[in-house]
Design a protein around this motif. Structure first.
Motif, mmCIF file in Angstrom:
data_model
loop_
_atom_site.group_PDB
_atom_site.id
_atom_site.type_symbol
_atom_site.label_atom_id
_atom_site.label_comp_id
_atom_site.label_asym_id
_atom_site.label_seq_id
_atom_site.Cartn_x
_atom_site.Cartn_y
_atom_site.Cartn_z
ATOM 1 N N GLY A 157 2.912 3.722 -8.192
ATOM 2 C CA GLY A 157 4.372 4.133 -8.220
ATOM 3 C C GLY A 157 4.850 5.305 -7.826
ATOM 4 O O GLY A 157 5.845 5.594 -7.550
ATOM 5 N N THR A 158 3.993 6.235 -7.717
ATOM 6 C CA THR A 158 4.186 7.694 -7.201
ATOM 7 C C THR A 158 4.386 7.774 -5.643
ATOM 8 O O THR A 158 4.122 6.748 -4.960
ATOM 9 C CB THR A 158 3.038 8.726 -7.461
ATOM 10 O OG1 THR A 158 1.859 8.083 -7.116
ATOM 11 C CG2 THR A 158 2.683 8.740 -9.092
ATOM 12 N N SER A 159 5.002 8.925 -5.350
ATOM 13 C CA SER A 159 5.543 8.966 -3.719
ATOM 14 C C SER A 159 4.076 8.902 -3.170
ATOM 15 O O SER A 159 4.489 8.307 -1.972
ATOM 16 C CB SER A 159 6.094 10.310 -3.691
ATOM 17 O OG SER A 159 6.343 10.640 -2.505
ATOM 18 N N PRO A 160 3.114 9.575 -3.113
ATOM 19 C CA PRO A 160 1.750 9.287 -2.647
ATOM 20 C C PRO A 160 1.604 7.765 -2.318
ATOM 21 O O PRO A 160 0.822 7.407 -1.328
ATOM 22 C CB PRO A 160 0.839 10.063 -3.064
ATOM 23 C CG PRO A 160 1.375 11.088 -3.771
ATOM 24 C CD PRO A 160 2.655 10.589 -4.269
ATOM 25 N N HIS A 161 1.625 7.157 -3.418
ATOM 26 C CA HIS A 161 1.361 5.554 -3.780
ATOM 27 C C HIS A 161 2.097 4.801 -2.640
ATOM 28 O O HIS A 161 1.698 4.034 -1.891
ATOM 29 C CB HIS A 161 1.251 5.075 -4.832
ATOM 30 C CG HIS A 161 1.089 3.509 -5.283
ATOM 31 N ND1 HIS A 161 1.307 2.926 -6.112
ATOM 32 C CD2 HIS A 161 0.304 2.865 -4.397
ATOM 33 C CE1 HIS A 161 0.963 1.287 -6.028
ATOM 34 N NE2 HIS A 161 0.276 1.595 -5.107
ATOM 35 N N LEU A 162 3.316 5.016 -3.008
ATOM 36 C CA LEU A 162 4.425 4.321 -1.901
ATOM 37 C C LEU A 162 4.535 4.718 -0.440
ATOM 38 O O LEU A 162 4.397 3.877 0.433
ATOM 39 C CB LEU A 162 5.859 4.528 -2.633
ATOM 40 C CG LEU A 162 6.297 3.869 -3.848
ATOM 41 C CD1 LEU A 162 7.496 4.178 -4.467
ATOM 42 C CD2 LEU A 162 5.938 2.336 -3.873
ATOM 43 N N SER A 163 4.144 5.941 -0.289
ATOM 44 C CA SER A 163 3.960 6.244 1.209
ATOM 45 C C SER A 163 2.727 5.456 1.846
ATOM 46 O O SER A 163 2.701 5.180 2.812
ATOM 47 C CB SER A 163 3.398 7.890 1.093
ATOM 48 O OG SER A 163 4.701 8.474 0.721
ATOM 49 N N MET A 164 1.652 5.416 0.996
ATOM 50 C CA MET A 164 0.504 4.708 1.658
ATOM 51 C C MET A 164 0.656 3.305 1.529
ATOM 52 O O MET A 164 0.452 2.518 2.621
ATOM 53 C CB MET A 164 -0.846 4.789 0.828
ATOM 54 C CG MET A 164 -2.033 4.154 1.380
ATOM 55 S SD MET A 164 -2.592 5.315 2.730
ATOM 56 C CE MET A 164 -3.431 6.745 2.106
ATOM 57 N N GLU A 165 1.453 2.679 0.703
ATOM 58 C CA GLU A 165 1.605 1.398 0.733
ATOM 59 C C GLU A 165 2.507 0.921 1.993
ATOM 60 O O GLU A 165 2.602 -0.108 2.709
ATOM 61 C CB GLU A 165 2.475 0.881 -0.440
ATOM 62 C CG GLU A 165 1.468 0.768 -1.747
ATOM 63 C CD GLU A 165 0.419 -0.273 -1.635
ATOM 64 O OE1 GLU A 165 0.545 -1.227 -0.697
ATOM 65 O OE2 GLU A 165 -0.651 -0.187 -2.358
ATOM 66 N N LEU A 166 3.618 1.775 2.209
ATOM 67 C CA LEU A 166 4.418 1.824 3.502
ATOM 68 C C LEU A 166 3.646 1.690 4.881
ATOM 69 O O LEU A 166 3.906 0.899 5.545
ATOM 70 C CB LEU A 166 5.322 2.961 3.614
ATOM 71 C CG LEU A 166 6.518 2.744 4.542
ATOM 72 C CD1 LEU A 166 7.387 1.462 4.778
ATOM 73 C CD2 LEU A 166 7.401 4.044 4.637
ATOM 74 N N LEU A 167 2.718 2.739 4.743
ATOM 75 C CA LEU A 167 1.791 2.903 5.973
ATOM 76 C C LEU A 167 0.741 1.583 5.985
ATOM 77 O O LEU A 167 0.626 1.048 7.427
ATOM 78 C CB LEU A 167 0.790 4.199 5.799
ATOM 79 C CG LEU A 167 -0.157 4.268 6.608
ATOM 80 C CD1 LEU A 167 0.644 4.636 8.290
ATOM 81 C CD2 LEU A 167 -1.006 5.321 6.563
#
Length: 319
Positions: A157-167
């Motif tokens: 749920g961190t910003s890097p996690h969500l950034s990758m999930e969006l990718l």
């Protein structure tokens, strides 16, 4: 009747005088819900210095970290709405409501937005041994080997996690998530070859990129950043429409008088235009913004909706 009119006029004059010149009449606390040294803290300290000079009263920073920033955020939400306790907060203000079932504040109802201070992208970095020189090659490799490549994050749920999930969602790829206890551990394993990729902020990524220990493929924001000017945005490098930004903003408790919000906004915009702010934020890959209160409020609402969709698509359950 005449005395009533005079009394009403007196109230108007007093209100206008208070709104224009009497705030602040004593020191103002700026709460930072994270430890000293990060992007949120940098923004808070530069703003505090400017506010103190411009408004003639001390503005002091008080760090209240813990519980995913929720301790400091709740403290301000429950503070008097008088302008003497305000909050500099990152995008966790909205993300917490997406990730946790029990959040002790409402990011929309409990706060009066003052200004979006700055935005900062994450940087997609990979191990240099990975046969992918560009984002397009990375996506092609991931599609060729679904689920074979792994990526690290500072946690679920961190910003890097969500950034990758969006990718993953927008590029149509499958990667294995490996959560770590912080960005440093993820980057260490990336350098060691235990994982293939991660998103990290520019402050963390740049020294490793410069040393050749990792390769930067793209930045998650809509445009290039000064710290890594040769690295294209994800949207430009192969995934049109992609954008995932961390942000920092200034809010006050809901119900704070409009003249106070207006005064804080005006001075925040001035501070964000300074060379000092621009130089300090550039180290983190961040860029100053200085929005209106209404624009910042709209962003908070849109971020809640956007990341809720990403979390559902990724199967991230509220904790």
């Amino acid at each position: 009747m005449r005395w009533a009119k005079l009394l009403f006029a007196g109230f108007l004059f007093a209100g206008n005088a208070w709104g224009q010149g009497e705030y602040p009449a004593r020191p103002v606390r700026i709460v930072v819900p994270s430890p000293p040294g990060g992007g949120t803290d940098i923004v808070a300290r530069v703003l505090a210095q400017h506010f103190s000079k411009a408004m003639g009263q001390p503005f002091f920073v008080e760090n209240k970290p813990g519980a995913g920033n929720m301790i400091g955020i709740e403290f301000v939400a429950r503070s008097p709405a008088d302008g003497y306790t305000v909050l500099i907060v990152a995008s966790t203000l909205a993300l917490n409501s997406v990730l946790y079932k029990k959040v002790p504040y409402d990011p929309v109802k409990d706060f009066a937005p003052v200004a979006l201070a700055a935005t900062a992208p994450n940087v997609l970095i990979v191990n240099p041994a990975l046969p992918a020189q560009t984002l397009a090659e990375f996506i092609a490799l991931a599609k060729k080997k679904p689920g074979a490549l792994s990526y690290g994050t500072p946690g679920i749920g961190t910003s890097p996690h969500l950034s990758m999930e969006l990718l993953k969602s927008m590029a149509g790829i499958d990667l294995q998530h490996v959560p770590y206890r912080g960005t440093a551990a993820a980057v260490t394993d990336l350098i060691g070859g235990q994982i293939a990729a991660t998103f990290a902020n520019a402050l963390t990524a740049k020294p490793q990129v410069d040393a050749g220990r990792v390769r930067a493929l793209a930045v998650s924001g809509p445009k290039r950043i000064e710290a890594l000017a040769a690295v294209p945005p994800v949207a430009e490098a192969g995934v049109p429409g992609y954008e995932a930004m961390q942000w920092y903003g200034l809010v006050a408790p809901a119900g704070t008088p409009a003249p106070v919000i207006a005064r804080l906004n005006a001075e925040a915009v001035k501070a964000l235009q300074s060379d000092e702010m621009r130089e300090k934020l550039a180290l983190d890959g961040a860029q100053p913004v200085g929005s209106s209160p209404a624009e910042f409020g709209a962003l908070i609402k849109s971020e809640l909706e956007k990341w809720a969709r990403v979390a559902r698509a990724a199967g991230i359950e509220q904790q």
